[in-house]
Design an enzyme around this catalytic site. Sequence first.
Site, short mmCIF file in Angstrom:
data_model
loop_
_atom_site.label_atom_id
_atom_site.label_comp_id
_atom_site.label_asym_id
_atom_site.label_seq_id
_atom_site.Cartn_x
_atom_site.Cartn_y
_atom_site.Cartn_z
N GLY A 104 6.07 -6.35 3.53
CA GLY A 104 5.73 -5.83 2.21
C GLY A 104 4.27 -5.49 2.07
N LYS A 105 3.52 -5.49 3.16
CA LYS A 105 2.11 -5.09 3.10
C LYS A 105 2.01 -3.61 2.78
CE LYS A 105 0.98 -8.54 6.65
NZ LYS A 105 0.75 -8.74 8.11
N LEU A 106 2.98 -2.87 3.27
CA LEU A 106 3.08 -1.44 3.01
C LEU A 106 4.38 -1.18 2.25
CD1 LEU A 106 0.84 -1.09 5.13
CD2 LEU A 106 2.16 0.79 6.08
N HIS A 143 0.84 -1.21 0.00
CA HIS A 143 0.00 0.00 0.00
C HIS A 143 0.87 1.26 0.00
CE1 HIS A 143 -3.25 -2.71 0.66
NE2 HIS A 143 -2.84 -3.06 1.86
N ALA A 194 4.16 -3.85 9.42
CA ALA A 194 3.56 -4.21 8.13
C ALA A 194 4.53 -4.00 6.98
CB ALA A 194 2.28 -3.41 7.91
#
Lengths: 357, 357, 357, 357
Positions: free
Chosen positions: D292-294, D264, D288
Amino acid sequence: MTKPHRFLHTPIEPFVPEDGLTADRILERMGRISFQGRNLATALRIWHKMLESDATIFLGMAGALSAGGLRLIVAHLLGNRYVDCLVSTGANLYHDLHETRGQRHYAGSPHADDAALAEQHIDRVYDTYASEDEFIGNDNWIADFAVTLEHRPYTTREFLFQLGRHLWETTGRDGILTAAYRAQVPIFCPAIADSSIGMGLSQARQQAVDAGHIDIIGDIVESANLVIRRPSTASIVLGGGTPKNFINQASVQAEFYSPAVGGHRYALQIVTDVPHYGGASGSSLEEAQSWGKLAADSEKISVQADATIALPILASALVRTAPPLLARRTPPEFSLAAQLMTVDGQTVRHDRFEEAK
Amino acid sequence: MTKPHRFLHTPIEPFVPEDGLTADRILERMGRISFQGRNLATALRIWHKMLESDATIFLGMAGALSAGGLRLIVAHLLGNRYVDCLVSTGANLYHDLHETRGQRHYAGSPHADDAALAEQHIDRVYDTYASEDEFIGNDNWIADFAVTLEHRPYTTREFLFQLGRHLWETTGRDGILTAAYRAQVPIFCPAIADSSIGMGLSQARQQAVDAGHIDIIGDIVESANLVIRRPSTASIVLGGGTPKNFINQASVQAEFYSPAVGGHRYALQIVTDVPHYGGASGSSLEEAQSWGKLAADSEKISVQADATIALPILASALVRTAPPLLARRTPPEFSLAAQLMTVDGQTVRHDRFEEAK
Amino acid sequence: MTKPHRFLHTPIEPFVPEDGLTADRILERMGRISFQGRNLATALRIWHKMLESDATIFLGMAGALSAGGLRLIVAHLLGNRYVDCLVSTGANLYHDLHETRGQRHYAGSPHADDAALAEQHIDRVYDTYASEDEFIGNDNWIADFAVTLEHRPYTTREFLFQLGRHLWETTGRDGILTAAYRAQVPIFCPAIADSSIGMGLSQARQQAVDAGHIDIIGDIVESANLVIRRPSTASIVLGGGTPKNFINQASVQAEFYSPAVGGHRYALQIVTDVPHYGGASGSSLEEAQSWGKLAADSEKISVQADATIALPILASALVRTAPPLLARRTPPEFSLAAQLMTVDGQTVRHDRFEEAK
Amino acid sequence: MTKPHRFLHTPIEPFVPEDGLTADRILERMGRISFQGRNLATALRIWHKMLESDATIFLGMAGALSAGGLRLIVAHLLGNRYVDCLVSTGANLYHDLHETRGQRHYAGSPHADDAALAEQHIDRVYDTYASEDEFIGNDNWIADFAVTLEHRPYTTREFLFQLGRHLWETTGRDGILTAAYRAQVPIFCPAIADSSIGMGLSQARQQAVDAGHIDIIGDIVESANLVIRRPSTASIVLGGGTPKNFINQASVQAEFYSPAVGGHRYALQIVTDVPHYGGASGSSLEEAQSWGKLAADSEKISVQADATIALPILASALVRTAPPLLARRTPPEFSLAAQLMTVDGQTVRHDRFEEAK
């Protein structure tokens, strides 16, 4: 089929966002929803009731609220008598003094490299920074002032009034201490020894071995006598800590000497601690009733929220809605310049509890 | 493929339940898991290091730990010199005195009817009850004792030593105050004015207008002088509050007068507050490093847990593992009976900071 | 003077530290103190009662407990039938599978540089690390397995049993999934789509467009039918989340079809969330009674603590005290290998609720 | 003397209360103070940036926000495309449906007698009540609707769109489900099995044994394909829970198939959980990033506050400040009526991930 009116009488009204709502109208709508939003709205309503009543309103203040940017709200509340007496931690008064003296706190990061900050002489309060060198300057400034006072014990109430006066006279700036001085609102600081103001006082002894004496027990007597004199009281607490208990203790101690005292009539607390670990900061207002700190029929609300969110909203609503109530109320009138304070023209002792007949 | 040794070096070892594990072995296994379990295990390890070092160990104590059943653990820690100096809230000392005087707290319910409790003169602390009438008896007992003291200011350290002595002489029972008296361990109570001990002191003035004087600023000087004298220190904090800051402040104030002081070498806190609201109780030990309260290379751990779970586990482990360390250590030796305390045979002033050359 | 027996009947017994105490004896002493220590002791007592009763015991598990080092405790509880049915988040089963496949989680720091970790393909869970490459391997392993199953919807109960079997057959290692497989204990995972197991299932579709079908609604029917079949139930919840509500929902849904169901007879939760924000994870067990999730006369306790502290203590005490109770109990007997499970030899449907007469 | 510009560059500006401030101006001032007040102000600023960018904005929603009075804010956000996709718990959609069907939740007390409530068939959510009989009516209404659908698996996205349509057609009332239907905004509900909507679906099987099938794995594929198609994404999370992880998982899963996806670009969460117990709801946005979520350079803020306070303030500010941004943005255009949804006119599969070249 009969509707169970006993419980299902007040429907939740979902909050409808609308352009142009001021804080009071936002809180009005929050009052119809649930959880802490509703509680925050109730807090405004109860503060209104305090102002409509004849209650002496105590404000307690713990947590880094001054460093965190709330000091001018508190100054406004004191200066305009939304409240009548402040009980504060030393740190809040110290950080107020820091800014009133023309220095600043700074926006920082909670993820800072604290070793790097330490090297630069920067002190961190979560996401907020201050210069340690400026703090050392404050300590010396307090010590230099304290040594000019008479070398006898001062209640924190008397000392902080004199400190506020000195601060006003040297800076002419608005703040908690200066607003309290100008509005003749008493400040108590029961844990002054646990703060940089206490450190400044201790450093005064380096200049004069009998300087820097605080009569902390005198504060207990004086605050209880205030309650004995005006037994209708209200408690507003931000953050818990020693101020929360000191305000309650004044009521309990007063009742010991005067049966007319029966606990605070109104209570409002904005806290982030929780009850289930047994600590006083998070303790519920219901629990306070068992002790007689609150009257059995008191109106009360506990809001679980950070004061840096809750207080700006509440204050923004109050400045809009409270002025007519302020105009109508007759708050206690204090004079604070002498060793013996007066309330409504009558002396209040700090060395002996008044005993009601 | 190369293994990323930089980060993935210490595997989590899942906890394997086994019959017969004592607290120390449970913590040993917890030390290989995650989150607060690991932190609690680390707390034991750091306490061991404190005992192995030459550090003067300060213990801070806030929250209703005495009422809640932890007073005999604290008494054991003081009596056997797992720690060298106690900084406490007034309430913890008061509830200790209450039980040492032969009275009890009682198991209750957090869902009690507080109006009914109030009618029965029962005070509630979350899930624990006490008799208000017995509390009034304590207040009077403290007042009666305080009035027998010389009518001059006492540091809380001096006053609490005398109170412990009186308590021991009249009851012969174990507790925090009596154990500290017998082991000559100093107790500071920076917020004594915010407690029932303070209330008892204030009531002494009803008997003698110049009784009940506390020199709270003297405590600041004395505690800092202790650190100046023995600059290697460690901090153990239960619950935050004024004790947490007072212990840190002693270090900061001492460094002002002596460059040999460089912050606590070890720090361990068991708290339930969180950092993100900016309050001191929940503040991180990393933040404390920016202030110089902790040395940059200090070993430290913060455990987020209720002390009524964490301390019994830790203490059960310590009584098993620490005795050899206790046998080898040479803790500071205090004498506390006079207005001027001594440490290791040398007088410590309360009216002037010692200045290191 | 009359003693107010109504409230002051059970004195707090201060915890006395003693060498050699095992977890059960520590909890015995904690049962006489206050706050969460007392609650943790009560949790052991209620677990004992569950085992003494004829209740089917559901265990809910949310939060990173497997990664955090508690998976072999849960495996032990399942394998020895301290509990009869597991409801878990997908993550806990996935992290269990990760270790059962011979890989590890690693002790790390909550203050890590997450950008550096990301570069090294290391995923962080607070103070615990894992290799993202190994995680990708797991996802593929799950996908490869899922594609071998029949291409029809599986309840999570059926799928997880087959996954446990495959894991056991390929690794022979102990863990939650393998212990549940070997002990024929059903596992439900209502939020499987919100986990890496769900991701693995979704990747199976890359190999076969009609693979990876889960009949999540079938789980609701099956779990409710279990309660209808054996209406005496108990709920143990670690951490709240979807497992907490799913266990309660089974009871509520079952009651819709069978008046013999009346809510759990026993309930124990170890949570860190709080009730006052309205979320389900922190909701009180009292609130659960209003919904009929718990029987009006249920025995229940809520412990506010991190499971990484509370569960190792509880489990260490249970392995010492519970074996005689386990020997005496006749838990439900499941067979789980087929699309239709059986309990006590009778088939349980997942496509239709059983209706009690 | 050199000013340490590196850290002390942005002074805290104390909040000055003033009559007539609207929410946006209150937040503007809060942006210059500290702690969670500052964070809430940052949240508004980041939401603005999301709207100025080309990001697809996901909104996650957990906790009892619909019952608690926030459903019309969420409806407004969906209807006016402040966000582009909702991921919700089942309970929030169910309580929305309850009110859209003309029924209410009611203001109650957290100290209610739950046994009395249970007798009256009233379900409590902290301080909010609802009629259990009306809830049973809803369950049946959902079951009756579900049985009319084709007897094949539906993703929650498809099912909830049809449910919203049915609700709109039968009530014509505003709410989350109806606003999403009318604005063609997709809703995912990964834990639908853990909610009363799931219970309604399960009851559909009582009418037709092959009714009530949900393809929860299809939701994973579809949501990831959305991210693959439009790799610039933003995440807004209220309360954590399964929606928080599902939104992050979509990004992680999408990156597996398309290197253009990189986490994201913006993230905002309003949570009450804390990181230090390791649970996903309270996990930090820094953590996060390790997954790699962000994106490493994402703009992000975490606000620790109850959504019933934070969201009304934020929404009141947004309706004033965001309209010009909304007018300029070109959000994704969905059509949702069929088994295969489309985005920007192109079909999105739920049975196979798109693979970027």
